[in-house]
Design a protein around this motif. Structure first.
Motif, PDB file in Angstrom:
ATOM      1  N   ALA A 130       0.833  -1.208   0.000  1.00  0.00           N
ATOM      2  CA  ALA A 130       0.000   0.000   0.000  1.00  0.00           C
ATOM      3  C   ALA A 130       0.866   1.255   0.000  1.00  0.00           C
ATOM      4  CB  ALA A 130      -0.934  -0.003   1.209  1.00  0.00           C
ATOM      5  N   ARG A 131       1.974   1.242   0.749  1.00  0.00           N
ATOM      6  CA  ARG A 131       2.880   2.393   0.759  1.00  0.00           C
ATOM      7  C   ARG A 131       3.532   2.593  -0.605  1.00  0.00           C
ATOM      8  NH1 ARG A 131       4.193   0.670   6.116  1.00  0.00           N
ATOM      9  NH2 ARG A 131       6.044  -0.427   5.386  1.00  0.00           N
ATOM     10  N   LYS A 132       3.926   1.492  -1.255  1.00  0.00           N
ATOM     11  CA  LYS A 132       4.525   1.605  -2.590  1.00  0.00           C
ATOM     12  C   LYS A 132       3.525   2.164  -3.590  1.00  0.00           C
ATOM     13  CE  LYS A 132       8.028  -2.023  -2.339  1.00  0.00           C
ATOM     14  NZ  LYS A 132       8.446  -3.334  -2.861  1.00  0.00           N
ATOM     15  N   ILE A 133       2.312   1.731  -3.495  1.00  0.00           N
ATOM     16  CA  ILE A 133       1.270   2.222  -4.398  1.00  0.00           C
ATOM     17  C   ILE A 133       0.998   3.699  -4.130  1.00  0.00           C
ATOM     18  CG2 ILE A 133      -1.185   2.040  -4.969  1.00  0.00           C
ATOM     19  CD1 ILE A 133      -0.863  -1.018  -4.554  1.00  0.00           C
ATOM     20  N   ALA A 134       0.902   4.069  -2.861  1.00  0.00           N
ATOM     21  CA  ALA A 134       0.636   5.462  -2.508  1.00  0.00           C
ATOM     22  C   ALA A 134       1.769   6.377  -2.965  1.00  0.00           C
ATOM     23  CB  ALA A 134       0.428   5.592  -1.006  1.00  0.00           C
ATOM     24  N   SER A 136       3.522   6.099  -5.602  1.00  0.00           N
ATOM     25  CA  SER A 136       3.490   6.280  -7.056  1.00  0.00           C
ATOM     26  C   SER A 136       2.185   6.894  -7.545  1.00  0.00           C
ATOM     27  CB  SER A 136       3.708   4.934  -7.753  1.00  0.00           C
ATOM     28  OG  SER A 136       2.607   4.086  -7.505  1.00  0.00           O
ATOM     29  N   ARG A 137       1.340   7.288  -6.626  1.00  0.00           N
ATOM     30  CA  ARG A 137       0.034   7.843  -6.995  1.00  0.00           C
ATOM     31  C   ARG A 137       0.192   9.217  -7.649  1.00  0.00           C
ATOM     32  NH1 ARG A 137      -5.206   8.823  -3.132  1.00  0.00           N
ATOM     33  NH2 ARG A 137      -6.434   9.802  -4.753  1.00  0.00           N
ATOM     34  N   VAL A 138      -0.568   9.429  -8.696  1.00  0.00           N
ATOM     35  CA  VAL A 138      -0.570  10.711  -9.401  1.00  0.00           C
ATOM     36  C   VAL A 138      -1.971  11.280  -9.319  1.00  0.00           C
ATOM     37  CG1 VAL A 138      -0.228  11.851 -11.613  1.00  0.00           C
ATOM     38  CG2 VAL A 138       1.216   9.920 -10.980  1.00  0.00           C
ATOM     39  N   ASP A 139      -2.081  12.507  -8.838  1.00  0.00           N
ATOM     40  CA  ASP A 139      -3.375  13.185  -8.775  1.00  0.00           C
ATOM     41  C   ASP A 139      -3.516  14.059 -10.015  1.00  0.00           C
ATOM     42  OD1 ASP A 139      -4.250  12.155  -6.319  1.00  0.00           O
ATOM     43  OD2 ASP A 139      -2.999  13.593  -5.235  1.00  0.00           O
TER      44      ASP A 139
END
Length: 149
Positions: A130-134, A136-139
């Motif tokens: 979940a931390r890795k995904i967060a 790389s998150r792009v808003d």
């Protein structure tokens, strides 16, 4: 007797466990148990079905390899397992653990020394993912310029 939810929880932890970690925890327990293979570990396929948006019509998403096993202890208790993948030793060990977890004599020890460490490892892996995904998150946002009529 154990509830269906309790058994589902420990079977889910066993099935999702890394085979090497499960084997290491099992060896540390030093249990020597006599059992009979009712259904030797066997590999097969299962169809995965899904729904678009979780509400649409069902469709076949693909196939997945599963391994299943069934064992019986000397006292007649059965242990079952279905795991993703092709690891026969993992499936048999999961079935053996399921059977022993149904026994009052072994339940508490196996919960404390097998299921709880596996659950903690899985929770840690989920948090790391979940931390890795967060990270790389792009808003995305839209900038509106003037009146576009």
């Amino acid at each position: 007797m154990f509830t269906q939810e309790q058994r589902q929880r420990w079977m889910a932890e066993l099935a999702a466990s890394p085979p090497a970690r499960l084997a290491a925890l099992w060896q540390a327990l030093a249990l020597r148990v006599e059992y009979q293979r009712v259904r030797a570990p066997e590999i097969g396929l299962t169809q995965l079905q899904a729904r678009m948006g979780a509400t649409g019509r069902r469709f076949v998403m693909g196939d997945m390899t599963v391994t299943r096993a069934v064992i019986r202890l000397e006292n007649g208790t059965y242990g079952y397992s279905y795991i993703a993948g092709r690891d026969k030793a993992h499936a048999e060990l999961c079935a053996l653990a399921d059977a022993l977890l149904q026994q009052d004599a072994h339940h508490e020890r196996l919960q404390r020394n097998l299921i709880e460490p596996l659950a903690a490892l899985r929770a840690e892996q989920q948090q790391l993912r979940a931390r890795k995904i967060a990270a790389s998150r792009v808003d995305f946002f839209t900038l509106v310029r003037g009146d576009n009529q």
